[in-house]
Design a protein around this motif. Structure first.
Motif, PDB file in Angstrom:
ATOM      1  N   LEU A 224      28.131   5.681 -10.969  1.00  0.00           N
ATOM      2  CA  LEU A 224      28.898   5.484 -12.203  1.00  0.00           C
ATOM      3  C   LEU A 224      28.939   6.755 -13.057  1.00  0.00           C
ATOM      4  CD1 LEU A 224      30.299   3.658 -14.325  1.00  0.00           C
ATOM      5  CD2 LEU A 224      28.007   3.064 -15.144  1.00  0.00           C
ATOM      6  N   PHE A 225      27.779   7.377 -13.257  1.00  0.00           N
ATOM      7  CA  PHE A 225      27.766   8.544 -14.142  1.00  0.00           C
ATOM      8  C   PHE A 225      28.439   9.750 -13.483  1.00  0.00           C
ATOM      9  CE2 PHE A 225      23.959   7.019 -16.941  1.00  0.00           C
ATOM     10  CZ  PHE A 225      24.781   6.039 -17.470  1.00  0.00           C
TER      11      PHE A 225
ATOM     12  N   ARG B 214      28.709   8.521 -25.533  1.00  0.00           N
ATOM     13  CA  ARG B 214      28.158   7.349 -26.221  1.00  0.00           C
ATOM     14  C   ARG B 214      27.909   6.218 -25.229  1.00  0.00           C
ATOM     15  NH1 ARG B 214      27.944   8.971 -31.143  1.00  0.00           N
ATOM     16  NH2 ARG B 214      29.587  10.328 -31.941  1.00  0.00           N
ATOM     17  N   ASP B 215      26.751   5.552 -25.417  1.00  0.00           N
ATOM     18  CA  ASP B 215      26.436   4.394 -24.580  1.00  0.00           C
ATOM     19  C   ASP B 215      27.437   3.284 -24.881  1.00  0.00           C
ATOM     20  OD1 ASP B 215      23.578   3.392 -23.046  1.00  0.00           O
ATOM     21  OD2 ASP B 215      25.015   1.854 -23.648  1.00  0.00           O
ATOM     22  N   ILE B 216      27.883   2.599 -23.825  1.00  0.00           N
ATOM     23  CA  ILE B 216      28.899   1.559 -23.971  1.00  0.00           C
ATOM     24  C   ILE B 216      28.338   0.304 -24.649  1.00  0.00           C
ATOM     25  CG2 ILE B 216      28.543   0.338 -21.773  1.00  0.00           C
ATOM     26  CD1 ILE B 216      31.615   0.491 -21.388  1.00  0.00           C
TER      27      ILE B 216
ATOM     28  N   ASN C  68      14.564   5.815 -18.463  1.00  0.00           N
ATOM     29  CA  ASN C  68      14.031   4.731 -17.657  1.00  0.00           C
ATOM     30  C   ASN C  68      14.019   5.146 -16.195  1.00  0.00           C
ATOM     31  OD1 ASN C  68      13.709   2.852 -19.822  1.00  0.00           O
ATOM     32  ND2 ASN C  68      15.922   2.554 -19.835  1.00  0.00           N
TER      33      ASN C  68
ATOM     34  N   GLY D 277      13.611  -0.930 -16.097  1.00  0.00           N
ATOM     35  CA  GLY D 277      14.949  -1.454 -16.373  1.00  0.00           C
ATOM     36  C   GLY D 277      16.058  -0.465 -16.119  1.00  0.00           C
TER      37      GLY D 277
ATOM     38  N   THR E  48      19.196   0.928 -14.808  1.00  0.00           N
ATOM     39  CA  THR E  48      20.365   0.250 -14.228  1.00  0.00           C
ATOM     40  C   THR E  48      21.354   1.221 -13.599  1.00  0.00           C
ATOM     41  OG1 THR E  48      21.507   0.273 -16.363  1.00  0.00           O
ATOM     42  CG2 THR E  48      20.200  -1.694 -15.825  1.00  0.00           C
ATOM     43  N   VAL E  49      21.296   2.484 -13.979  1.00  0.00           N
ATOM     44  CA  VAL E  49      22.196   3.488 -13.396  1.00  0.00           C
ATOM     45  C   VAL E  49      21.319   4.549 -12.730  1.00  0.00           C
ATOM     46  CG1 VAL E  49      24.019   5.175 -13.827  1.00  0.00           C
ATOM     47  CG2 VAL E  49      23.950   3.053 -15.172  1.00  0.00           C
TER      48      VAL E  49
ATOM     49  N   HIS F  62      19.213  10.105 -16.689  1.00  0.00           N
ATOM     50  CA  HIS F  62      19.843  10.163 -18.009  1.00  0.00           C
ATOM     51  C   HIS F  62      18.793   9.967 -19.083  1.00  0.00           C
ATOM     52  CE1 HIS F  62      20.052   6.002 -16.546  1.00  0.00           C
ATOM     53  NE2 HIS F  62      19.929   5.605 -17.808  1.00  0.00           N
TER      54      HIS F  62
ATOM     55  N   HIS G 147      18.414   8.673 -22.993  1.00  0.00           N
ATOM     56  CA  HIS G 147      18.988   7.985 -24.143  1.00  0.00           C
ATOM     57  C   HIS G 147      18.516   8.692 -25.409  1.00  0.00           C
ATOM     58  CE1 HIS G 147      19.755   4.047 -21.900  1.00  0.00           C
ATOM     59  NE2 HIS G 147      18.881   4.612 -21.094  1.00  0.00           N
TER      60      HIS G 147
HETATM   61  P1  AMP Z   1      19.457   2.526 -18.045  1.00  0.00           P
HETATM   62  O1  AMP Z   1      19.358   1.041 -18.236  1.00  0.00           O
HETATM   63  O2  AMP Z   1      18.294   3.285 -18.635  1.00  0.00           O
HETATM   64  O3  AMP Z   1      19.711   2.884 -16.607  1.00  0.00           O
HETATM   65  O4  AMP Z   1      20.684   2.994 -18.893  1.00  0.00           O
HETATM   66  C1  AMP Z   1      22.007   2.880 -18.456  1.00  0.00           C
HETATM   67  C2  AMP Z   1      22.855   2.846 -19.678  1.00  0.00           C
HETATM   68  O5  AMP Z   1      24.186   3.085 -19.298  1.00  0.00           O
HETATM   69  C3  AMP Z   1      22.848   1.503 -20.413  1.00  0.00           C
HETATM   70  O6  AMP Z   1      22.358   1.692 -21.741  1.00  0.00           O
HETATM   71  C4  AMP Z   1      24.306   1.068 -20.389  1.00  0.00           C
HETATM   72  O7  AMP Z   1      24.718   0.434 -21.582  1.00  0.00           O
HETATM   73  C5  AMP Z   1      25.017   2.397 -20.182  1.00  0.00           C
HETATM   74  N1  AMP Z   1      26.327   2.314 -19.578  1.00  0.00           N
HETATM   75  C6  AMP Z   1      26.692   1.580 -18.499  1.00  0.00           C
HETATM   76  N2  AMP Z   1      27.991   1.799 -18.209  1.00  0.00           N
HETATM   77  C7  AMP Z   1      28.448   2.688 -19.120  1.00  0.00           C
HETATM   78  C8  AMP Z   1      29.716   3.307 -19.354  1.00  0.00           C
HETATM   79  N3  AMP Z   1      30.795   3.069 -18.582  1.00  0.00           N
HETATM   80  N4  AMP Z   1      29.823   4.172 -20.393  1.00  0.00           N
HETATM   81  C9  AMP Z   1      28.770   4.426 -21.183  1.00  0.00           C
HETATM   82  N5  AMP Z   1      27.540   3.880 -21.008  1.00  0.00           N
HETATM   83  C10 AMP Z   1      27.386   3.022 -19.997  1.00  0.00           C
END
Ligand code: AMP
Length: 113
Positions: A5-6, A29-31, A86, A92, A94-95, A99, A101
């Motif tokens: 995704l990133f 910016r975080d979505i 993370n 947690g 997810t990507v 990255h 935050h």
């Molecule tokens: P993590 O849970 O630490 O892996 O953080 C992943 C972050 O990516 C989460 O805070 C999501 O809200 C953010 N995120 C997911 N998809 C997108 C997107 N398309 N644009 C911006 N942020 C996103």
């Protein structure tokens, strides 16, 4: 990586709200913001997570930590901010693209935000 995704955001294939960019780093910016300011800072090179940081790529992490204060200042975070990365399921993550935050704009609890 084609299914990351990133990496797609970095390539401009998925839109984002950019707050900073240079040759090595993108910040956007975080979505789903968890604080009034919630910015993600990512290396343009694909690194999966903190476990994948090595002597060969750690200069990218050092560079990220050089730009984070400038981003925080530009965002007006004069009273402090939090930097979170993370790593893995228990955190947690997810990507699967390293990255950081940047969270701020209000007093933060001991939870992530
Ligand atoms: P993590 O849970 O630490 O892996 O953080 C992943 C972050 O990516 C989460 O805070 C999501 O809200 C953010 N995120 C997911 N998809 C997108 C997107 N398309 N644009 C911006 N942020 C996103």
């Amino acid at each position: 990586m084609s299914d990351c995704l990133f990496c797609k955001i970095i390539a401009g294939e998925i839109p984002s709200t950019k707050v900073y960019e240079d040759d090595l780093v993108l910040a956007f910016r975080d979505i789903a913001p968890q604080a009034p300011t919630h910015v993600l800072v990512v290396p343009k090179a694909h690194i999966a997570d903190c476990d994948a940081v090595t002597a060969e790529n750690s200069s990218l992490v050092a560079h990220i930590f050089q730009v984070i204060p400038a981003i925080a200042k530009a965002e007006g975070l004069t009273n402090g901010y939090r930097v979170v990365s993370n790593c893995g399921p228990d955190a947690g993550q997810t990507v699967q693209h390293l990255h950081f935050h940047i969270l701020g704009g209000r007093p933060l609890t001991l939870e992530m935000a």
